[in-house]
Design a protein around this motif. Sequence first.
Motif, PDB file in Angstrom:
ATOM      1  N   GLU A   1      42.993  42.912  40.559  1.00 58.68           N
ATOM      2  CA  GLU A   1      43.213  44.085  39.717  1.00 58.68           C
ATOM      3  C   GLU A   1      43.083  43.775  38.223  1.00 58.68           C
ATOM      4  O   GLU A   1      42.414  44.498  37.488  1.00 58.68           O
ATOM      5  N   SER A   2      43.681  42.698  37.766  1.00 57.88           N
ATOM      6  CA  SER A   2      43.621  42.385  36.332  1.00 57.88           C
ATOM      7  C   SER A   2      42.194  42.035  35.901  1.00 57.88           C
ATOM      8  O   SER A   2      41.761  42.406  34.813  1.00 57.88           O
ATOM      9  N   TYR A   3      41.454  41.356  36.753  1.00 59.85           N
ATOM     10  CA  TYR A   3      40.074  40.997  36.408  1.00 59.85           C
ATOM     11  C   TYR A   3      39.182  42.235  36.362  1.00 59.85           C
ATOM     12  O   TYR A   3      38.413  42.423  35.429  1.00 59.85           O
ATOM     13  N   VAL A   4      39.304  43.081  37.360  1.00 64.73           N
ATOM     14  CA  VAL A   4      38.470  44.285  37.438  1.00 64.73           C
ATOM     15  C   VAL A   4      38.779  45.238  36.287  1.00 64.73           C
ATOM     16  O   VAL A   4      37.881  45.880  35.742  1.00 64.73           O
ATOM     17  N   SER A   5      40.038  45.298  35.865  1.00 64.05           N
ATOM     18  CA  SER A   5      40.412  46.196  34.771  1.00 64.05           C
ATOM     19  C   SER A   5      40.069  45.616  33.401  1.00 64.05           C
ATOM     20  O   SER A   5      40.323  46.258  32.388  1.00 64.05           O
ATOM     21  N   GLY A   6      39.494  44.410  33.359  1.00 65.73           N
ATOM     22  CA  GLY A   6      39.050  43.815  32.101  1.00 65.73           C
ATOM     23  C   GLY A   6      40.099  42.970  31.405  1.00 65.73           C
ATOM     24  O   GLY A   6      39.886  42.509  30.282  1.00 65.73           O
ATOM     25  N   GLN A   7      41.230  42.740  32.050  1.00 66.02           N
ATOM     26  CA  GLN A   7      42.291  41.946  31.442  1.00 66.02           C
ATOM     27  C   GLN A   7      42.083  40.447  31.645  1.00 66.02           C
ATOM     28  O   GLN A   7      42.742  39.642  31.014  1.00 66.02           O
ATOM     29  N   GLY A   8      41.210  40.060  32.529  1.00 71.35           N
ATOM     30  CA  GLY A   8      40.947  38.649  32.782  1.00 71.35           C
ATOM     31  C   GLY A   8      41.747  38.100  33.947  1.00 71.35           C
ATOM     32  O   GLY A   8      42.282  38.845  34.766  1.00 71.35           O
ATOM     33  N   MET A   9      41.832  36.777  34.007  1.00 67.17           N
ATOM     34  CA  MET A   9      42.542  36.080  35.078  1.00 67.17           C
ATOM     35  C   MET A   9      43.605  35.201  34.445  1.00 67.17           C
ATOM     36  O   MET A   9      43.424  34.714  33.333  1.00 67.17           O
ATOM     37  N   ASP A  10      44.678  34.958  35.188  1.00 73.24           N
ATOM     38  CA  ASP A  10      45.673  34.050  34.637  1.00 73.24           C
ATOM     39  C   ASP A  10      45.154  32.612  34.739  1.00 73.24           C
ATOM     40  O   ASP A  10      44.250  32.314  35.526  1.00 73.24           O
ATOM     41  N   LEU A  11      45.699  31.739  33.922  1.00 72.22           N
ATOM     42  CA  LEU A  11      45.194  30.372  33.804  1.00 72.22           C
ATOM     43  C   LEU A  11      45.253  29.618  35.130  1.00 72.22           C
ATOM     44  O   LEU A  11      44.320  28.902  35.482  1.00 72.22           O
ATOM     45  N   ALA A  12      46.325  29.796  35.881  1.00 80.73           N
ATOM     46  CA  ALA A  12      46.455  29.092  37.164  1.00 80.73           C
ATOM     47  C   ALA A  12      45.339  29.492  38.133  1.00 80.73           C
ATOM     48  O   ALA A  12      44.780  28.637  38.830  1.00 80.73           O
ATOM     49  N   THR A  13      44.984  30.767  38.169  1.00 74.24           N
ATOM     50  CA  THR A  13      43.912  31.229  39.051  1.00 74.24           C
ATOM     51  C   THR A  13      42.575  30.669  38.607  1.00 74.24           C
ATOM     52  O   THR A  13      41.770  30.219  39.430  1.00 74.24           O
ATOM     53  N   LYS A  14      42.321  30.687  37.299  1.00 72.21           N
ATOM     54  CA  LYS A  14      41.063  30.137  36.782  1.00 72.21           C
ATOM     55  C   LYS A  14      40.935  28.661  37.144  1.00 72.21           C
ATOM     56  O   LYS A  14      39.876  28.217  37.601  1.00 72.21           O
ATOM     57  N   ILE A  15      41.999  27.910  36.966  1.00 77.38           N
ATOM     58  CA  ILE A  15      41.965  26.476  37.273  1.00 77.38           C
ATOM     59  C   ILE A  15      41.759  26.265  38.765  1.00 77.38           C
ATOM     60  O   ILE A  15      40.964  25.413  39.178  1.00 77.38           O
ATOM     61  N   ARG A  16      42.444  27.053  39.600  1.00 76.60           N
ATOM     62  CA  ARG A  16      42.293  26.909  41.055  1.00 76.60           C
ATOM     63  C   ARG A  16      40.856  27.174  41.487  1.00 76.60           C
ATOM     64  O   ARG A  16      40.285  26.434  42.293  1.00 76.60           O
ATOM     65  N   VAL A  17      40.236  28.213  40.926  1.00 75.82           N
ATOM     66  CA  VAL A  17      38.845  28.526  41.269  1.00 75.82           C
ATOM     67  C   VAL A  17      37.917  27.396  40.807  1.00 75.82           C
ATOM     68  O   VAL A  17      37.045  26.945  41.559  1.00 75.82           O
ATOM     69  N   MET A  18      38.100  26.911  39.594  1.00 75.58           N
ATOM     70  CA  MET A  18      37.224  25.851  39.074  1.00 75.58           C
ATOM     71  C   MET A  18      37.385  24.547  39.856  1.00 75.58           C
ATOM     72  O   MET A  18      36.397  23.872  40.152  1.00 75.58           O
ATOM     73  N   VAL A  19      38.616  24.203  40.222  1.00 74.93           N
ATOM     74  CA  VAL A  19      38.838  22.967  40.995  1.00 74.93           C
ATOM     75  C   VAL A  19      38.225  23.095  42.385  1.00 74.93           C
ATOM     76  O   VAL A  19      37.556  22.166  42.865  1.00 74.93           O
ATOM     77  N   THR A  20      38.412  24.234  43.017  1.00 76.34           N
ATOM     78  CA  THR A  20      37.850  24.431  44.357  1.00 76.34           C
ATOM     79  C   THR A  20      36.331  24.328  44.338  1.00 76.34           C
ATOM     80  O   THR A  20      35.737  23.643  45.173  1.00 76.34           O
ATOM     81  N   VAL A  21      35.704  24.998  43.392  1.00 80.94           N
ATOM     82  CA  VAL A  21      34.244  24.948  43.299  1.00 80.94           C
ATOM     83  C   VAL A  21      33.776  23.536  42.975  1.00 80.94           C
ATOM     84  O   VAL A  21      32.783  23.053  43.522  1.00 80.94           O
TER      85      VAL A  21
END
Length: 128
Positions: free
Chosen positions: A63-83
């Motif tokens: 919801e926050s990403y789609v509404s243009g607010q972005g992602m929280d830092l923990a989610t961004k880090i989790r996505v980058m580490v997984t990839v």
Amino acid sequence: MNVKKVLLVALGCVGLALGAVGAVVPLLPAFPFLMLAAFCFAKSSERLHTWFTGTKLYKKNLESYVSGQGMDLATKIRVMVTVTVLMSIGFVMMHQVRVGQIVLACVWVFHILYFCFGVKTRRVPAEA
């Protein structure tokens, strides 16, 4: 219902299932699969899209990403580490295919740059 809508609903359901698993399993990222589900449901069925955007899974992860607010830092880090982990496995397995390694390295660099500079970092309010 035409074939395109049926395929989009099916792909959306697969994305939803993988996203739900990814919300629980640390190695599997939920975000891209839930984005796939949101896209497919929006293009195929207003009823499914409305239902999906009302779920806790959507509200917590997208919801926050789609509404243009972005992602929280923990989610961004989790996505980058997984990839990074998954692409590293592919990179190692392609030890004899230099072109493949170069392509994977470029995709990884652009992925990291996009998440660092292209996706806003949302501040999460401190819990009391």
